[in-house]
Design a protein around this motif. Structure first.
Motif, PDB file in Angstrom:
ATOM      1  N   PRO A  66      32.442 -11.756  71.867  1.00 49.44           N
ATOM      2  CA  PRO A  66      32.163 -12.805  72.565  1.00 49.44           C
ATOM      3  C   PRO A  66      30.455 -12.674  72.882  1.00 49.44           C
ATOM      4  N   LEU A  67      29.806 -13.655  72.706  1.00 49.95           N
ATOM      5  CA  LEU A  67      28.265 -13.834  73.129  1.00 49.95           C
ATOM      6  C   LEU A  67      27.817 -14.716  74.351  1.00 49.95           C
ATOM      7  N   ASN A  68      26.965 -14.385  75.066  1.00 49.53           N
ATOM      8  CA  ASN A  68      26.521 -15.160  76.196  1.00 49.53           C
ATOM      9  C   ASN A  68      25.386 -16.100  75.752  1.00 49.53           C
ATOM     10  N   GLN A  69      24.811 -16.800  76.584  1.00 46.85           N
ATOM     11  CA  GLN A  69      23.744 -17.823  76.380  1.00 46.85           C
ATOM     12  C   GLN A  69      22.614 -17.415  75.831  1.00 46.85           C
ATOM     13  N   GLY A  79      22.652 -14.691  73.432  1.00 42.51           N
ATOM     14  CA  GLY A  79      22.976 -14.153  72.188  1.00 42.51           C
ATOM     15  C   GLY A  79      23.412 -12.829  72.224  1.00 42.51           C
ATOM     16  N   LEU A  80      23.779 -12.167  73.313  1.00 37.81           N
ATOM     17  CA  LEU A  80      23.927 -10.718  73.467  1.00 37.81           C
ATOM     18  C   LEU A  80      25.537 -10.848  73.731  1.00 37.81           C
ATOM     19  N   ILE A  81      26.091  -9.647  73.544  1.00 31.38           N
ATOM     20  CA  ILE A  81      27.568  -9.509  73.678  1.00 31.38           C
ATOM     21  C   ILE A  81      27.889  -9.474  75.349  1.00 31.38           C
ATOM     22  N   ASP A  82      28.877 -10.452  75.407  1.00 33.47           N
ATOM     23  CA  ASP A  82      29.352 -10.794  76.742  1.00 33.47           C
ATOM     24  C   ASP A  82      30.414  -9.589  77.225  1.00 33.47           C
TER      25      ASP A  82
END
Length: 526
Positions: A137-140, A142-145
């Motif tokens: 899953p990515l955060n806003q 575009g990095l891995i959440d």
């Protein structure tokens, strides 16, 4: 299928309503389009016909057992379904639609998800990263959440009733925990068809119960499940139907309630197997191995026992109790913090496996592929690698002498291979296990430690391994046998050590050797 007398729904009393609903749902699934159908699949390799016109189907919400001896074609069929191999002929249908599954990635996108016996995950990534590898899953930005990923990982692990830190590097987890992570990854995908290949081979009874509960929930979601296992008691516990392969062909396709265990075995091996665990009594001689107050810091505490020539000493206990660690300590692969190991009356002072091997110990490890074999090397090189010095002069191996020795062990152990130059990775599990045994027999061991000797191999191969163990003890070899299979322990052992939390909780002999007694002391229910 059971035939029920026709009655109007109004005639059912209140207690029959749920039964009627269940029957109607089952009949609806029986008559529905198969979730997966493989039709007339054949597969040929150079010189080998691995599958011959094999057909099988799984309806929504069905758990179908796929069984057969090692080399019967199970792995080939599964690799075709999951896109690893392309069949020579035949067709695959998913929800009634013909599919050309060109590669494993396409199979995953179509909802076909395999859980392999050999765990194909990344040891340097965390538990959570392995569950969501390739779909983190990515955060806003575009990095891995990582927070969301860890939360989701905990959710799926909880479904399997197992507590593992999602931040733990997978390589630091136990074999059983890694197996559960692989299963968690599979069930977290949007699967239409799940393929379980020996999923319980490294699990405790509690973990198996958790897995079976998950499978029951997956059935309710109309997922079709192929369940491959050599443990026939599990097949009856979790499956509704069975497909049996022998020599690449389907020899039986039935509802499980229509077939007995003995019939399954006969279909698998093509002959009667009167006793899966046949023990022949050997003459037990003088002590060969004496272990006195052995401890490994934080793992084993004050272990003492004696092993005699011609004896099979079984070691039982739950996963994590210290069984494998005991084997490693006796082989010099785990540092002993206190105590002594005495072989033929002399204390072994060695600090590494070489010294213990010279003293007469051989170890057949639990994980044959990672620890027992070099799969890219040939059958011959794997067998001879423990005695290169014996086969060499001035650092040059005498290949004629090496090949003669290898051919002797291939014949003696009935290893099925096209030649001694065949790479080990192409052999079946049972034949790979024979290669590991041959490698250590070549050293003429006084003591052979076998850790899960029949893990992941079929009933016919199990019987052959047991026959070989019987032959060894009749020749005076002392065998220390670690096994999670209680019928194997109770039938094959002259004595049984039960380990609980790193200590010997019982030493059982004679009539005291029973599954009930072993389980009682394994959980320290005394």
């Amino acid at each position: 299928m059971v035939r029920y007398p026709l009655r109007r729904k109004e005639q059912f009393i209140k207690g029959d309503i749920e039964t009627l609903k269940t029957i109607e749902i089952f009949m609806e699934k029986e008559n529905s389009v198969p979730r997966l159908e493989v039709k007339n699949i054949s597969m040929e390799f150079p010189g080998v016909k691995a599958l011959d016109n094999a057909s099988m189907q799984i309806v929504p919400g069905e758990v179908r057992a796929l069984v057969g001896e090692n080399g019967a074609g199970k792995s080939t069929l599964i690799k075709i379904i999951s896109g690893v191999y392309q069949p020579t002929s035949g067709m695959i249908f998913l929800d009634g639609v013909k599919e050309d599954i060109a590669d494993p990635y396409l199979a995953l996108r179509k909802g076909i998800v395999p859980v392999h016996q050999e765990i194909n995950l990344e040891p340097f990534l965390t538990v959570a990263e392995n569950i969501f590898i390739g779909r983190q899953p990515l955060n806003q930005f575009g990095l891995i959440d990582y927070k969301k990923m860890n939360t989701e990982a905990v959710k799926w692990l909880s479904e399997l009733d197992i507590q593992v830190d999602p931040n733990l590097p997978l390589g630091m987890a136990s074999l059983a925990e890694r197996q559960m992570v692989a299963i968690a990854r599979a069930v977290s995908l949007d699967a239409k068809v799940l393929i379980f290949d020996e999923p319980t081979s490294s699990l405790t009874q509690k973990e198996i119960a958790g897995l079976f509960n998950v499978i029951k929930r997956l059935k309710e979601k109309d997922i079709g499940i192929i369940y491959i296992s050599h443990r026939l008691e599990e097949v009856y516990q979790i499956c509704e139907s069975i497909t049996i392969l022998r020599d690449g062909s389907v020899v039986c396709d039935k509802k499980l309630k229509e077939i007995k265990t003995s019939e399954i075995i006969n279909f698998m091996i093509g002959r009667d197997l009167k006793d899966m665990y046949e023990k022949t009594l050997a003459e037990i001689g003088e002590p060969v191995l004496e272990v006195r107050n052995l401890s490994v810091k934080g793992i084993l505490n004050n272990i003492s026992f004696t092993l005699r020539s011609g004896e099979i000493l079984g070691v039982a206990g739950l996963v994590g109790a210290g069984r494998t660690e005991l084997a490693r300590a006796l082989f010099g692969d785990l540092p002993i913090s206190s105590g002594s190991v005495i072989i033929d009356g002399k204390e072994v002072k060695a600090k590494n496996p070489n010294g213990f091997i010279k003293s007469g110990i051989g170890l057949i490890p639990e994980d044959r592929k990672d620890l027992g074999l070099v799969t890219e090397l040939s059958v011959g090189k794997n067998i001879s690698m423990t005695i290169f010095k014996v086969l060499s002069r001035l650092g040059v191996i005498n290949e004629k002498k090496e090949n003669q020795l290898v051919e002797n062990y291939v014949d003696r152990l009935a290893i099925k291979t096209p030649s001694i130059f065949q790479k080990v990775k192409f052999l079946s599990g049972g034949n790979q296990q024979r290669v590991v045994i041959a490698k250590w027999l070549a050293t003429n061991p006084k003591i052979l430690i076998v850790d899960e000797p029949t893990r992941g191999i079929d009933v016919g191969a199990k019987a052959e391994i047991h026959k070989l163990l019987n032959e060894l003890v009749h020749q005076g070899v002392a065998v220390l046998m670690i096994s999670s299979e209680l019928p194997e322990i109770t039938a094959m052992s002259d004595k049984v050590l039960v380990i609980f939390q790193g200590k010997i909780s019982a030493e059982l002999e004679g009539d005291k050797i029973s599954e009930e007694e072993i389980m009682r002391f394994s959980a320290e229910m005394v």
